[in-house]
Design a protein around this motif. Structure first.
Motif, PDB file in Angstrom:
ATOM      1  N   TRP A 155     -16.422  32.067  12.375  1.00 23.64           N
ATOM      2  CA  TRP A 155     -17.389  32.923  11.689  1.00 23.64           C
ATOM      3  C   TRP A 155     -16.628  34.000  10.919  1.00 23.64           C
ATOM      4  CZ3 TRP A 155     -22.439  31.363  12.145  1.00 23.64           C
ATOM      5  CH2 TRP A 155     -22.734  30.487  13.189  1.00 23.64           C
ATOM      6  N   GLY A 156     -16.571  33.839   9.606  1.00 25.54           N
ATOM      7  CA  GLY A 156     -15.892  34.813   8.761  1.00 25.54           C
ATOM      8  C   GLY A 156     -14.747  34.198   7.992  1.00 25.54           C
ATOM      9  N   ASP A 180     -19.800  31.736   6.374  1.00 27.49           N
ATOM     10  CA  ASP A 180     -19.806  33.066   5.757  1.00 27.49           C
ATOM     11  C   ASP A 180     -21.026  33.179   4.848  1.00 27.49           C
ATOM     12  OD1 ASP A 180     -19.009  35.674   4.779  1.00 27.49           O
ATOM     13  OD2 ASP A 180     -16.969  35.146   5.400  1.00 27.49           O
ATOM     14  N   THR A 181     -21.101  34.298   4.129  1.00 27.06           N
ATOM     15  CA  THR A 181     -22.334  34.644   3.429  1.00 27.06           C
ATOM     16  C   THR A 181     -22.442  34.071   2.021  1.00 27.06           C
ATOM     17  OG1 THR A 181     -21.289  36.691   2.663  1.00 27.06           O
ATOM     18  CG2 THR A 181     -22.594  36.801   4.700  1.00 27.06           C
ATOM     19  N   ARG A 185     -16.729  33.628  -0.952  1.00 25.91           N
ATOM     20  CA  ARG A 185     -15.978  34.212   0.166  1.00 25.91           C
ATOM     21  C   ARG A 185     -14.851  33.275   0.621  1.00 25.91           C
ATOM     22  NH1 ARG A 185     -15.544  38.886   2.292  1.00 25.91           N
ATOM     23  NH2 ARG A 185     -15.576  38.049   4.416  1.00 25.91           N
ATOM     24  N   PRO A 201     -25.374  34.626   8.275  1.00 26.14           N
ATOM     25  CA  PRO A 201     -24.754  33.517   9.000  1.00 26.14           C
ATOM     26  C   PRO A 201     -25.276  33.329  10.415  1.00 26.14           C
ATOM     27  CG  PRO A 201     -23.095  34.703   7.760  1.00 26.14           C
ATOM     28  CD  PRO A 201     -24.363  35.517   7.670  1.00 26.14           C
ATOM     29  N   THR A 218     -16.041  38.361  11.510  1.00 27.45           N
ATOM     30  CA  THR A 218     -16.641  38.652  10.212  1.00 27.45           C
ATOM     31  C   THR A 218     -16.232  40.049   9.740  1.00 27.45           C
ATOM     32  OG1 THR A 218     -18.709  39.738  10.852  1.00 27.45           O
ATOM     33  CG2 THR A 218     -18.613  37.333  11.051  1.00 27.45           C
ATOM     34  N   TYR A 219     -16.679  40.398   8.540  1.00 27.44           N
ATOM     35  CA  TYR A 219     -16.378  41.706   7.947  1.00 27.44           C
ATOM     36  C   TYR A 219     -17.280  42.804   8.503  1.00 27.44           C
ATOM     37  CZ  TYR A 219     -20.577  40.653   5.303  1.00 27.44           C
ATOM     38  OH  TYR A 219     -21.863  40.343   4.965  1.00 27.44           O
ATOM     39  N   SER A 220     -18.297  42.432   9.301  1.00 24.81           N
ATOM     40  CA  SER A 220     -19.339  43.376   9.702  1.00 24.81           C
ATOM     41  C   SER A 220     -19.475  43.425  11.212  1.00 24.81           C
ATOM     42  CB  SER A 220     -20.677  42.953   9.073  1.00 24.81           C
ATOM     43  OG  SER A 220     -21.761  43.586   9.698  1.00 24.81           O
ATOM     44  N   ASP A 224     -21.185  40.725  13.723  1.00 20.36           N
ATOM     45  CA  ASP A 224     -20.472  40.276  14.924  1.00 20.36           C
ATOM     46  C   ASP A 224     -21.367  40.416  16.156  1.00 20.36           C
ATOM     47  OD1 ASP A 224     -18.218  39.773  13.431  1.00 20.36           O
ATOM     48  OD2 ASP A 224     -17.056  41.468  14.194  1.00 20.36           O
TER      49      ASP A 224
END
Length: 312
Positions: A155-156, A180-181, A185, A201, A218-220, A224
């Motif tokens: 994830w990510g 990812d979104t 990405r 996601p 992930t970036y967030s 997460d």
């Protein structure tokens, strides 16, 4: 080496091909028994040792229409200095034929279709005692079939996700899904990796097999946390979360508030990999890959031990 139906199915999705397998070796040879090469009309994948042997094998594969064996003495005439001998098996394959591969061992004729008594005995010993049969018995190939690939969801697609995918994608026995979104990405996606795109996601969690392994990076932090929450409700084989001890402490409290028991929350490993190796994406990827390989090797060893115990 094992016959990997998933790998062959992916190969067949690019068109019919001929699998060239080193079925038997004697003396010094460029590659060991079990080495393989896949040959399409316009490309190849893998190697059986290079040189004139491989050059000639590619040409024969491209004209091959039925399974066959070829026994070759290596020497000056072949342009190989090994001095040994190899038996090559040529096997035309397509999606329909690959779909018939099943069971613990896949046995099929490369010439005479009559199954020899030695083959039946070898398969019986494999079934009853766990003894691996030879790769070539008469004119029949016998190969162990690789178990289903371990589903691993990543994830990510940030720096760590990219490093992990690049490290793990060449390894056998893994089925990688990468979420990812947005499409932009992702970098170039390695062959065999399934990209998954969703505005959120976490909505993809329901698609994951309940025994899948997950790496959340992930970036967030909010995403997460949502992924951890949904995976705890969905079920998983294993789950790792990138982050610090303080991040994990906050997540544990939030997950408790969301109704998850401590025993379930503790199944999520955080941080992932070996923190002593550092925080560089490649360092994380290497340590994650090492841990995964150790786990899968231990699982295979336990399975083999249990089979030996039943046979005894």
């Amino acid at each position: 080496m094992s016959l990997d139906p998933q790998k062959l199915a992916q190969a067949a999705s690019r068109g019919p091909f001929v699998r060239v397998l080193v079925a038997e070796v004697r003396g010094s040879t460029p590659r060991e028994a079990g080495a393989e090469m896949l040959v399409w009309p316009d490309r190849t994948e893998g190697t059986i040792g290079g040189g004139q042997l491989e050059f000639d094998a590619i040409a024969r594969a491209r004209s091959c229409t039925a399974p066959r064996l070829e026994r070759i003495a290596l020497g000056p005439a072949m342009g190989q200095c090994c001095g040994g001998a190899v038996t090559l098996a040529y096997e035309p394959l397509n999606s329909r034929k690959v779909a018939t591969i099943s069971g613990d061992y896949h046995a099929r004729p490369m010439g005479d279709p009559t199954a020899p008594l030695a083959l039946r005995r070898a398969l019986a010993r494999a079934r009853d005692r766990g003894e691996a049969p030879p790769l070539l018995i008469g004119e029949w190939l016998v190969e162990p079939v690789a178990p289903p690939a371990l589903p691993l969801w990543i994830w990510g697609a940030g720096h760590v996700g990219r490093a992990i995918v690049a490290t793990l994608s060449p390894l056998p026995g893994l089925a990688l899904s990468w979420a990812d979104t947005a499409a932009d990405r992702f970098p170039d996606i390695p062959a065999g990796v399934t990209p998954l795109i969703a505005e959120n996601p976490a909505d993809l969690v329901t698609l994951a097999p309940p025994d899948a392994h997950h790496l959340i990076l992930t970036y967030s932090h909010a995403l997460d946390l949502e992924l951890c929450h949904r995976l705890l409700g969905h079920g998983f084989g294993a789950c790792g979360l990138i982050g610090s001890a303080s991040k994990w402490g906050r997540f544990r409290n939030r997950l408790r508030d969301l109704g998850h028991a401590d025993a379930q929350i503790s199944r999520i490993a955080c941080p992932i990999g070996d923190p002593t190796l550092g925080k560089h994406p490649q360092a994380i990827a290497i340590s994650v890959a090492a841990a995964l390989l150790k786990e899968t090797s231990a699982t295979r060893a336990e399975k083999a031990h249990n089979q030996e115990g039943r046979a005894g």
